[in-house]
Scaffold this motif. Structure first.
Motif, PDB file in Angstrom:
ATOM      1  N   SER A   1      -0.644   6.891 -10.100  1.00 30.01           N
ATOM      2  CA  SER A   1      -1.728   6.180  -9.433  1.00 30.01           C
ATOM      3  C   SER A   1      -1.466   6.185  -7.940  1.00 30.01           C
ATOM      4  O   SER A   1      -0.325   6.243  -7.499  1.00 30.01           O
ATOM      5  CB  SER A   1      -1.814   4.729  -9.907  1.00 30.01           C
ATOM      6  OG  SER A   1      -2.065   4.659 -11.286  1.00 30.01           O
ATOM      7  N   MET A   2      -2.551   6.099  -7.172  1.00 30.68           N
ATOM      8  CA  MET A   2      -2.408   6.019  -5.722  1.00 30.68           C
ATOM      9  C   MET A   2      -3.608   5.309  -5.122  1.00 30.68           C
ATOM     10  O   MET A   2      -4.675   5.248  -5.734  1.00 30.68           O
ATOM     11  CB  MET A   2      -2.266   7.403  -5.102  1.00 30.68           C
ATOM     12  CG  MET A   2      -3.478   8.282  -5.273  1.00 30.68           C
ATOM     13  SD  MET A   2      -3.333   9.832  -4.435  1.00 30.68           S
ATOM     14  CE  MET A   2      -4.135   9.453  -2.908  1.00 30.68           C
ATOM     15  N   VAL A   3      -3.413   4.765  -3.941  1.00 25.61           N
ATOM     16  CA  VAL A   3      -4.507   4.114  -3.232  1.00 25.61           C
ATOM     17  C   VAL A   3      -5.410   5.203  -2.674  1.00 25.61           C
ATOM     18  O   VAL A   3      -4.982   6.036  -1.891  1.00 25.61           O
ATOM     19  CB  VAL A   3      -3.984   3.211  -2.093  1.00 25.61           C
ATOM     20  CG1 VAL A   3      -5.143   2.614  -1.311  1.00 25.61           C
ATOM     21  CG2 VAL A   3      -3.085   2.117  -2.645  1.00 25.61           C
ATOM     22  N   GLN A   4      -6.642   5.180  -3.129  1.00 27.18           N
ATOM     23  CA  GLN A   4      -7.607   6.161  -2.653  1.00 27.18           C
ATOM     24  C   GLN A   4      -8.270   5.682  -1.375  1.00 27.18           C
ATOM     25  O   GLN A   4      -8.478   6.461  -0.452  1.00 27.18           O
ATOM     26  CB  GLN A   4      -8.660   6.397  -3.738  1.00 27.18           C
ATOM     27  CG  GLN A   4      -9.775   7.327  -3.339  1.00 27.18           C
ATOM     28  CD  GLN A   4     -10.685   7.607  -4.501  1.00 27.18           C
ATOM     29  OE1 GLN A   4     -10.269   8.184  -5.495  1.00 27.18           O
ATOM     30  NE2 GLN A   4     -11.944   7.203  -4.379  1.00 27.18           N
TER      31      GLN A   4
ATOM     32  N   LEU B   1       0.835  -1.211   0.000  1.00 27.40           N
ATOM     33  CA  LEU B   1       0.000   0.000   0.000  1.00 27.40           C
ATOM     34  C   LEU B   1       0.866   1.257   0.000  1.00 27.40           C
ATOM     35  O   LEU B   1       0.598   2.207  -0.740  1.00 27.40           O
ATOM     36  CB  LEU B   1      -0.930  -0.005   1.219  1.00 27.40           C
ATOM     37  CG  LEU B   1      -2.087  -0.992   1.175  1.00 27.40           C
ATOM     38  CD1 LEU B   1      -2.722  -1.139   2.556  1.00 27.40           C
ATOM     39  CD2 LEU B   1      -3.118  -0.570   0.150  1.00 27.40           C
TER      40      LEU B   1
ATOM     41  N   ASN C   1       1.442   4.137  -3.221  1.00 26.16           N
ATOM     42  CA  ASN C   1       1.228   5.582  -3.076  1.00 26.16           C
ATOM     43  C   ASN C   1       2.449   6.392  -3.467  1.00 26.16           C
ATOM     44  O   ASN C   1       2.336   7.593  -3.697  1.00 26.16           O
ATOM     45  CB  ASN C   1       0.813   5.920  -1.644  1.00 26.16           C
ATOM     46  CG  ASN C   1      -0.630   5.573  -1.396  1.00 26.16           C
ATOM     47  OD1 ASN C   1      -1.440   5.550  -2.304  1.00 26.16           O
ATOM     48  ND2 ASN C   1      -0.956   5.288  -0.159  1.00 26.16           N
TER      49      ASN C   1
ATOM     50  N   TRP D   1      -0.691  -2.818  -9.640  1.00 30.35           N
ATOM     51  CA  TRP D   1      -0.956  -3.239  -8.268  1.00 30.35           C
ATOM     52  C   TRP D   1      -0.710  -4.742  -8.120  1.00 30.35           C
ATOM     53  O   TRP D   1      -0.084  -5.181  -7.151  1.00 30.35           O
ATOM     54  CB  TRP D   1      -2.384  -2.860  -7.885  1.00 30.35           C
ATOM     55  CG  TRP D   1      -2.870  -3.382  -6.579  1.00 30.35           C
ATOM     56  CD1 TRP D   1      -3.886  -4.264  -6.385  1.00 30.35           C
ATOM     57  CD2 TRP D   1      -2.380  -3.047  -5.269  1.00 30.35           C
ATOM     58  NE1 TRP D   1      -4.050  -4.499  -5.041  1.00 30.35           N
ATOM     59  CE2 TRP D   1      -3.141  -3.764  -4.340  1.00 30.35           C
ATOM     60  CE3 TRP D   1      -1.359  -2.221  -4.810  1.00 30.35           C
ATOM     61  CZ2 TRP D   1      -2.930  -3.682  -2.963  1.00 30.35           C
ATOM     62  CZ3 TRP D   1      -1.141  -2.136  -3.439  1.00 30.35           C
ATOM     63  CH2 TRP D   1      -1.918  -2.859  -2.535  1.00 30.35           C
TER      64      TRP D   1
ATOM     65  N   LEU E   1      -8.023   2.463  -6.582  1.00 30.48           N
ATOM     66  CA  LEU E   1      -6.823   3.139  -7.069  1.00 30.48           C
ATOM     67  C   LEU E   1      -7.235   4.339  -7.908  1.00 30.48           C
ATOM     68  O   LEU E   1      -7.949   4.187  -8.902  1.00 30.48           O
ATOM     69  CB  LEU E   1      -5.972   2.179  -7.915  1.00 30.48           C
ATOM     70  CG  LEU E   1      -5.497   0.917  -7.198  1.00 30.48           C
ATOM     71  CD1 LEU E   1      -4.876  -0.048  -8.191  1.00 30.48           C
ATOM     72  CD2 LEU E   1      -4.513   1.272  -6.101  1.00 30.48           C
TER      73      LEU E   1
END
Length: 180
Positions: free
Chosen positions: A125-128, A116, A120, A167, A154
């Motif tokens: 892209s990032m973990v929302q 995780l 980030n 991912w 994401l």
């Protein structure tokens, strides 16, 4: 040799080398380094006790997998940074923000948390949010998750970046580094 002693020695060596590299190995600060390394080693043993289920015979494979993970992560970061820069400089700006849901492949624990965090840190892209199987937020409290997490949302600059595939590849590499 006890796993605690071995873990303590290995951690002290790693932390000592890290201190040496960051401090420039100045003799004027040697006492600070010794105290800092001793305290950091003790804290690391307290917070992350050595696991008896990990055999020293697995270390070469895990070290190799960790090096592969680091190289892959750095490569993805450079490529992602270049892609984000290209998209930002293009006229019109070449972004199409989207949210993609991707499942967890890693069991709860340190490997999942590292995946995780690394996701980030990669550009584009990032973990929302961490979500349940029903797509509901799997909010955490001090006691742990309220609902069992099953996937991540994401946020991505463009679906063309295929964050779900990134991912999945990241989780495989982290899992290999942790011996999972």
């Amino acid at each position: 040799m006890s796993s605690w002693v071995l873990a303590g020695v290995l951690r002290a060596v790693v932390l000592g080398v890290l201190w040496w590299a960051l401090s420039g190995a100045g003799a004027d600060y040697l006492i600070y380094g010794l105290v800092s390394v001793a305290l950091a080693t003790g804290m690391s043993l307290l917070l992350l006790p050595p696991s008896a289920r990990r055999s020293p015979r697995d270390w070469p494979r895990r070290l190799g997998s960790s090096i592969v993970l680091l190289g892959w992560f750095l490569g993805q970061s450079v490529l992602g940074g270049l892609d984000v820069a290209r998209r930002a400089l293009a006229r019109p700006v070449d972004i199409d923000p989207d949210v993609v849901v991707a499942p967890f492949a890693l069991e709860p624990g340190h490997a999942r948390q590292l995946a995780l965090a690394l996701m980030n840190l990669m550009p584009g892209s990032m973990v929302q949010q961490v979500v349940t199987a029903d797509g509901e937020p799997a909010d955490n409290t001090a006691e742990g998750p309220v609902l069992p997490p099953a996937a991540v949302q994401l946020h991505t600059l463009s679906p063309a970046l295929d964050p779900a595939d990134q991912w999945a590849r990241l989780q495989r590499r982290v899992g290999a580094a942790f011996g999972d």
